[in-house]
Design a protein around this motif. Structure first.
Motif, PDB file in Angstrom:
ATOM      1  N   PRO A 240       0.824  -1.220   0.000  1.00  0.00           N
ATOM      2  CA  PRO A 240       0.000   0.000   0.000  1.00  0.00           C
ATOM      3  C   PRO A 240       0.852   1.261   0.000  1.00  0.00           C
ATOM      4  CG  PRO A 240      -0.778  -1.577   1.642  1.00  0.00           C
ATOM      5  CD  PRO A 240       0.530  -2.087   1.155  1.00  0.00           C
ATOM      6  N   CYS A 241       0.445   2.219  -0.816  1.00  0.00           N
ATOM      7  CA  CYS A 241       1.149   3.495  -0.901  1.00  0.00           C
ATOM      8  C   CYS A 241       0.193   4.525  -1.485  1.00  0.00           C
ATOM      9  CB  CYS A 241       2.378   3.354  -1.807  1.00  0.00           C
ATOM     10  SG  CYS A 241       3.275   4.917  -2.081  1.00  0.00           S
ATOM     11  N   PRO A 242       0.171   5.753  -0.952  1.00  0.00           N
ATOM     12  CA  PRO A 242      -0.684   6.798  -1.535  1.00  0.00           C
ATOM     13  C   PRO A 242      -0.379   7.055  -3.012  1.00  0.00           C
ATOM     14  CG  PRO A 242       0.094   7.459   0.622  1.00  0.00           C
ATOM     15  CD  PRO A 242       0.857   6.228   0.264  1.00  0.00           C
ATOM     16  N   ALA A 243       0.831   6.693  -3.444  1.00  0.00           N
ATOM     17  CA  ALA A 243       1.232   6.912  -4.838  1.00  0.00           C
ATOM     18  C   ALA A 243       1.137   5.626  -5.658  1.00  0.00           C
ATOM     19  CB  ALA A 243       2.648   7.462  -4.902  1.00  0.00           C
ATOM     20  N   SER A 244       0.261   4.703  -5.267  1.00  0.00           N
ATOM     21  CA  SER A 244       0.154   3.429  -5.988  1.00  0.00           C
ATOM     22  C   SER A 244      -0.283   3.619  -7.440  1.00  0.00           C
ATOM     23  CB  SER A 244      -0.811   2.486  -5.279  1.00  0.00           C
ATOM     24  OG  SER A 244      -2.104   3.042  -5.214  1.00  0.00           O
ATOM     25  N   SER A 245      -1.054   4.669  -7.704  1.00  0.00           N
ATOM     26  CA  SER A 245      -1.452   4.947  -9.083  1.00  0.00           C
ATOM     27  C   SER A 245      -0.237   5.330  -9.934  1.00  0.00           C
ATOM     28  CB  SER A 245      -2.490   6.075  -9.114  1.00  0.00           C
ATOM     29  OG  SER A 245      -2.823   6.420 -10.450  1.00  0.00           O
ATOM     30  N   ALA A 246       0.638   6.189  -9.384  1.00  0.00           N
ATOM     31  CA  ALA A 246       1.858   6.566 -10.096  1.00  0.00           C
ATOM     32  C   ALA A 246       2.764   5.352 -10.294  1.00  0.00           C
ATOM     33  CB  ALA A 246       2.586   7.664  -9.335  1.00  0.00           C
ATOM     34  N   ARG A 247       2.817   4.499  -9.291  1.00  0.00           N
ATOM     35  CA  ARG A 247       3.600   3.269  -9.413  1.00  0.00           C
ATOM     36  C   ARG A 247       3.041   2.386 -10.522  1.00  0.00           C
ATOM     37  NH1 ARG A 247       3.766  -0.229  -4.119  1.00  0.00           N
ATOM     38  NH2 ARG A 247       1.558  -0.387  -4.662  1.00  0.00           N
ATOM     39  N   GLY A 248       1.714   2.299 -10.599  1.00  0.00           N
ATOM     40  CA  GLY A 248       1.093   1.516 -11.667  1.00  0.00           C
ATOM     41  C   GLY A 248       1.413   2.071 -13.040  1.00  0.00           C
ATOM     42  N   GLN A 249       1.433   3.390 -13.153  1.00  0.00           N
ATOM     43  CA  GLN A 249       1.771   4.004 -14.432  1.00  0.00           C
ATOM     44  C   GLN A 249       3.229   3.720 -14.797  1.00  0.00           C
ATOM     45  OE1 GLN A 249      -0.299   5.520 -16.600  1.00  0.00           O
ATOM     46  NE2 GLN A 249      -1.945   4.949 -15.191  1.00  0.00           N
ATOM     47  N   ALA A 250       4.120   3.727 -13.806  1.00  0.00           N
ATOM     48  CA  ALA A 250       5.522   3.394 -14.058  1.00  0.00           C
ATOM     49  C   ALA A 250       5.650   1.958 -14.555  1.00  0.00           C
ATOM     50  CB  ALA A 250       6.334   3.590 -12.780  1.00  0.00           C
ATOM     51  N   MET A 251       4.869   1.059 -13.980  1.00  0.00           N
ATOM     52  CA  MET A 251       4.884  -0.342 -14.403  1.00  0.00           C
ATOM     53  C   MET A 251       4.338  -0.490 -15.823  1.00  0.00           C
ATOM     54  SD  MET A 251       6.170  -2.191 -11.971  1.00  0.00           S
ATOM     55  CE  MET A 251       6.398  -2.284 -10.183  1.00  0.00           C
ATOM     56  N   LYS A 252       3.332   0.314 -16.136  1.00  0.00           N
ATOM     57  CA  LYS A 252       2.800   0.297 -17.504  1.00  0.00           C
ATOM     58  C   LYS A 252       3.874   0.691 -18.507  1.00  0.00           C
ATOM     59  CE  LYS A 252      -2.162   0.984 -17.816  1.00  0.00           C
ATOM     60  NZ  LYS A 252      -3.228   1.949 -18.161  1.00  0.00           N
ATOM     61  N   GLU A 253       4.645   1.706 -18.145  1.00  0.00           N
ATOM     62  CA  GLU A 253       5.729   2.145 -19.021  1.00  0.00           C
ATOM     63  C   GLU A 253       6.750   1.026 -19.216  1.00  0.00           C
ATOM     64  OE1 GLU A 253       9.351   5.421 -19.060  1.00  0.00           O
ATOM     65  OE2 GLU A 253       7.490   5.923 -17.987  1.00  0.00           O
ATOM     66  N   LEU A 254       7.081   0.326 -18.137  1.00  0.00           N
ATOM     67  CA  LEU A 254       8.015  -0.796 -18.244  1.00  0.00           C
ATOM     68  C   LEU A 254       7.457  -1.887 -19.152  1.00  0.00           C
ATOM     69  CD1 LEU A 254       9.543  -1.555 -14.729  1.00  0.00           C
ATOM     70  CD2 LEU A 254      10.697  -0.699 -16.762  1.00  0.00           C
ATOM     71  N   LYS A 255       6.185  -2.172 -18.986  1.00  0.00           N
ATOM     72  CA  LYS A 255       5.541  -3.199 -19.806  1.00  0.00           C
ATOM     73  C   LYS A 255       5.589  -2.823 -21.276  1.00  0.00           C
ATOM     74  CE  LYS A 255       1.170  -5.742 -20.239  1.00  0.00           C
ATOM     75  NZ  LYS A 255      -0.209  -5.890 -19.676  1.00  0.00           N
ATOM     76  N   GLU A 256       5.327  -1.554 -21.569  1.00  0.00           N
ATOM     77  CA  GLU A 256       5.367  -1.083 -22.963  1.00  0.00           C
ATOM     78  C   GLU A 256       6.784  -1.119 -23.519  1.00  0.00           C
ATOM     79  OE1 GLU A 256       3.568   2.704 -22.516  1.00  0.00           O
ATOM     80  OE2 GLU A 256       1.524   1.884 -22.287  1.00  0.00           O
ATOM     81  N   ARG A 257       7.776  -0.810 -22.679  1.00  0.00           N
ATOM     82  CA  ARG A 257       9.174  -0.922 -23.111  1.00  0.00           C
ATOM     83  C   ARG A 257       9.495  -2.350 -23.535  1.00  0.00           C
ATOM     84  NH1 ARG A 257      12.961   1.900 -18.508  1.00  0.00           N
ATOM     85  NH2 ARG A 257      12.133   4.038 -18.571  1.00  0.00           N
ATOM     86  N   GLY A 258       9.057  -3.292 -22.725  1.00  0.00           N
ATOM     87  CA  GLY A 258       9.303  -4.698 -23.021  1.00  0.00           C
ATOM     88  C   GLY A 258       8.656  -5.123 -24.317  1.00  0.00           C
ATOM     89  N   GLN A 259       7.423  -4.639 -24.539  1.00  0.00           N
ATOM     90  CA  GLN A 259       6.723  -4.999 -25.771  1.00  0.00           C
ATOM     91  C   GLN A 259       7.400  -4.402 -26.993  1.00  0.00           C
ATOM     92  OE1 GLN A 259       2.827  -3.506 -24.719  1.00  0.00           O
ATOM     93  NE2 GLN A 259       2.177  -5.457 -23.842  1.00  0.00           N
ATOM     94  N   ARG A 260       7.917  -3.163 -26.859  1.00  0.00           N
ATOM     95  CA  ARG A 260       8.603  -2.531 -27.978  1.00  0.00           C
ATOM     96  C   ARG A 260       9.917  -3.249 -28.305  1.00  0.00           C
ATOM     97  NH1 ARG A 260       6.935   2.376 -25.420  1.00  0.00           N
ATOM     98  NH2 ARG A 260       9.004   2.618 -24.495  1.00  0.00           N
ATOM     99  N   SER A 261      10.605  -3.722 -27.249  1.00  0.00           N
ATOM    100  CA  SER A 261      11.896  -4.389 -27.483  1.00  0.00           C
ATOM    101  C   SER A 261      11.723  -5.720 -28.184  1.00  0.00           C
ATOM    102  CB  SER A 261      12.613  -4.590 -26.150  1.00  0.00           C
ATOM    103  OG  SER A 261      11.913  -5.523 -25.327  1.00  0.00           O
TER     104      SER A 261
END
Length: 263
Positions: A240-261
């Motif tokens: 749990p973290c008040p910034a869990s939404s921002a963390r989720g967005q960071a994970m989305k970016e990582l996921k998209e990086r992986g898909q692009r690679s």
């Protein structure tokens, strides 16, 4: 392998209603015998007191397997009734113990948990216990923060489809506050987005690079069976973290990086 004739077996078992954990009680010859449940496209038959769970292609084949077990003497339905399964303990509560803490599963869980926070859902059951992310197409017990009602949802429905980001059903659940009030109530409950982790004891990542570094450490800890290090890392990545939404967005970016690679 099911040895009992399918027609005969169907006359002997009865499948009950799904419980909050996504399991269906099965009675054989009128006596409680076990449970069946769906997991990632397969159906599993479970007998209380026996750790082995048998996979079948559909729920009727899984229920028929329980008939086989009765006929083989492997289970005695006249014994104690089949109660709900004992809770499984994972490394951390935010990831189902049925999912390995791999990079892919951690990223998916963090994205889902971040989005739940945006939608005013909490992964908790009626007893207040945390319910870990079970995968996109498995039942997930959640608490609606607008009404306090506990319901079962699927992440594949909540995340929307075709990238429209619209959760289904749009009306949250039976008995929730009026539909026309829901958007405003969610916005008021969630408040302004928090973009940086304010936690003092443990820092949660809110950028793709920070998350990537922790994910690499978690993978090393998993491979070396360093459970304590893995627990702390998973708490940073999923806790749990008040910034869990921002963390989720960071994970989305990582996921998209992986898909692009890979493309």
């Amino acid at each position: 392998m099911t040895t009992t004739d399918a027609t005969t077996a169907a006359e002997r078992y009865e499948i009950g209603d799904r419980d909050a954990d996504g399991r269906y009680p099965v009675a054989v010859d009128g006596k409680p015998t076990g449970h069946i449940y769906r997991w990632h496209g397969g159906w599993y038959a479970v007998v209380p007191g026996q750790p082995e769970e048998t996979r079948r292609d559909d729920k009727h084949a899984a229920a028929a397997h329980l008939v086989d077990l009765v006929d083989s003497g492997s289970v005695d339905p006249s014994a104690a009734p089949a109660g709900p399964p004992a809770a499984e303990a994972g490394i951390v509560p935010w990831l189902s113990p049925k999912l390995k803490p791999t990079r892919r599963n951690i990223i998916s869980a963090a994205i889902a948990l971040g989005r739940l926070a945006e939608l005013a859902w909490t992964p908790r059951d009626g007893d207040g216990k945390v319910t870990g992310y079970p995968g996109a197409d498995n039942p997930w017990t959640l608490t609606c923060e607008l009404s306090g009602t506990v319901v079962v949802r699927w992440w594949s429905h909540l995340r929307g489809r075709n990238n429209d980001n619209t959760p289904r059903p749009e009306y949250r659940h039976e008995g929730c506050i009026p539909f026309e009030e829901q958007a405003g109530k969610v916005a008021a409950f969630v408040g302004e987005p928090v973009t940086a982790c304010p936690c003092q004891q443990l820092t949660h990542p809110t950028t793709a690079d920070a998350a990537d570094d922790l994910l690499k450490q978690a993978e090393r800890a998993r491979r070396t069976d360093d459970t304590e290090a893995l627990r702390q890392l998973l708490t940073q990545l999923l806790g749990p973290c008040p910034a869990s939404s921002a963390r989720g967005q960071a994970m989305k970016e990582l996921k998209e990086r992986g898909q692009r690679s890979k493309s």
